[in-house]
Design an enzyme around this catalytic site. Structure first.
Site: not given
Lengths: 173, 395
Positions: B72-73, B152, B326
């Site tokens: 997808g990227t 997402n 975190c």
């Protein structure tokens, strides 16, 4: 992600909980990620007789709090003042580099609790603690920059790289 | 204890039929689809069959409009940079939203450093982009609008049909990042008015390492990779045939099983939402339940931090995702959650639970039981919980 010592302290934290009638309290928060740590002390003859903590934070923040209480218990106030973030991280046999700031939080909370004790003992009003770390900002605002991972002041010539902990930082830090 | 995956947004297992197809492909030693001999032509036929099935899934009129990529990227990078570089003579303005995936966000940051201007639109309380705001942001310089189909992190689905219509009324190119939607919810590139649409096979139980870009015929964009004439000269480099054949099977299954899959996932999600208040209190649902993916819920549990919850669940062999600051490399609270108006402290306690086909009702109860104990023990440790408790008592 974490080593066995960190996971042990995270899963079975020592000295957890609010203390009844503490002699001193240290409260610190990390503006970077919203963590918060409270340290409670009972002091006898300038020695830490009992210590407990409450922490809102990640696995490493909890492990740091737990290890810190074990290390500080029984120490004289002067000895406890010498306890550094690196000592806590070393006792935990290392933290991931982007979690090193959690150990700062631990050392800060302990030192603040000791200051609170001394202020109460000496009848002095404690000054509002100055935050040691700065909020995230876009570089170029004309102020000093600090590494979000280890809090070290960044070199003006390379504000997007921390030479102390070798972290690559973005323009925002 | 058996492993319980409630983090399907990070990884879906391969469907058994996809595994069989890929193992068969590995054993067959297929040749290069670009080769002119019989062995090559046979491989090309198989490749085109996978393309045909994908076109059908997306409602594309011509299979040639599907370009396979590595994920997808890559598809997103291709769409954004390809359009920007090919159309910069027309204008240098691009419109997007504040809640896009980093592949969009950082591609646009790169383009900004090369002289392009980007308008990033906020979302409303429901986490959605207002089509009217898109229209307002359009200028004579605008060459591309890119808004994600579903988010997402929150699973919230955007009004893409309406946005697409607005964009096309202005004769501007429209891309939607549908990586988390394709194969899970029915969609049709014609109805969405999309010129470009990015997808990834793993969302539909296909392999990682295969993604794709729908490119409406006649859309002007440059390729990202220069080289051979594979993929109709739109994406150079030998195809990942084994992966693409697995994907073809996954696309076929997604099309045939869309209804039953959606029903199953929605049932589990609704069960979790219904039962949740019987196990924990003081939480915020960050998913827009009226417009969301069938399998995903994003919740912020107050007074505790998400990475701690994730680690404790992991000790019980349950996988979930967290979006706490975190847990990210950058230690930054999620830009998506902050865009919804969440405080930094509440954003810290965020879990993303995403179901898959193999999950059952028992899985929901196993998760809830474990979560309750973890929330109780972390709250007992949390100074924020104590403070909130005192404030309530004082009232």
């Amino acid at each position: 992600m974490y080593n066995k010592v960190v996971m042990d302290h995270f899963k079975n934290p020592r000295n957890v909980g609010e203390m009844e009638n503490p002699d001193a309290v240290g409260e610190v928060g990390n503006p970077l990620c919203g963590d918060m740590m409270h340290i409670y002390l009972k002091v006898k003859e300038d020695k830490i007789d009992d210590i407990s903590f409450q922490t809102f934070g990640c696995g490493s923040a909890i492990a740091v709090s737990s290890m810190l209480t074990e290390m500080a218990k029984g120490k004289s106030l002067e000895e406890a003042k010498q306890l550094s973030n690196q000592d806590i991280a070393d006792a935990l046999e290392g933290l991931p580099k982007n979690k090193m700031h959690c150990s700062n939080l631990g050392a800060d909370a302990l030192h603040q609790a000791i200051q609170d004790y001394e202020a109460r003992r000496d009848g002095v009003k404690l000054k509002e603690p100055q935050p040691q770390r700065k909020e995230i900002h876009e570089h170029g605002e004309g102020e000093n920059c600090y590494c979000p991972y280890c809090s070290v002041e960044l070199d003006e010539d390379s504000p997007t790289f921390c030479s102390a902990c070798q972290s690559d930082l973005g323009e925002e830090h | 204890m058996t492993f319980l995956n409630l983090d399907h947004i990070s990884a879906n297992p391969l469907a058994p039929e996809v595994k069989d197809t890929m193992i068969q492909a590995i054993r067959s030693d297929y040749h290069n689809p670009s080769s002119q001999h019989q062995a090559g032509e046979y491989a090309a036929e198989l490749l085109e069959d996978a393309r045909q099935k994908t076109a059908q899934l997306l409602g594309a009129r011509d299979p040639k409009e599907i370009v396979f990529t590595s994920n997808g990227t890559e598809s997103v990078n291709h769409a954004l940079k390809g359009v920007a570089y090919a159309n910069k003579e027309k204008g240098k303005h691009i419109i997007t939203s504040n809640i896009e995936h980093n592949s969009i966000h950082r591609s646009l940051k790169r383009l900004t450093s090369q002289g392009f201007k980007v308008t990033s639109l906020p979302v409303d309380e429901g986490g959605r982009v207002d089509p009217k705001e898109v229209e307002k942001a359009i200028t004579e310089e605008t060459i591309l609008v890119s808004i994600m189909h579903s988010n997402n992190e929150t699973g919230t689905i955007q009004p893409i049909e309406e946005i697409g219509k607005v964009v096309k009324d202005h004769h501007i190119l429209f891309h939607t990042d549908a990586v988390d939607s394709v194969g899970l919810v029915p969609l049709d590139v014609q109805k969405l008015h999309a010129d470009l649409l990015s997808f990834a096979s793993n969302t539909m139980y296909g392999p990682s390492g295969v993604g794709g870009l729908y490119i409406h015929q006649g859309t002007r964009l440059f390729p990202l990779l220069d080289g051979g004439t594979q993929e109709n000269s739109k994406r150079a480099g030998a195809e990942n045939l084994i992966g693409i054949l697995g994907h073809g099977k996954a696309a076929e299954l997604a099309l045939h099983n869309m209804d039953s899959r959606q029903k199953h996932l929605t049932h589990l999600k609704e069960l979790l939402l219904r039962e949740l208040p019987n196990y924990i209190d003081e939480y915020i649902i960050n998913t827009n339940l009226d417009h969301s993916l069938p399998h995903l819920i994003n919740i912020s549990i107050k007074y505790i931090e998400g990475e701690s919850v994730m680690l404790m669940l992991s000790e019980e062999d349950i996988a979930v995702a967290t979006k706490s600051a975190c847990a990210t490399g950058s230690l930054r609270a999620s830009h998506v959650l902050l865009s919804l108006g969440l405080s930094h402290a509440d954003a810290q306690g965020t879990l993303v639970i995403s179901f898959g086909q193999e999950n059952t009702e028992e899985d929901v109860y196993r998760f809830l039981g474990a979560l309750k104990n973890i929330v109780d023990s972390l709250r007992a440790m949390s100074p924020l919980y104590k403070k909130a408790d005192q404030a309530t008592t004082q009232q």
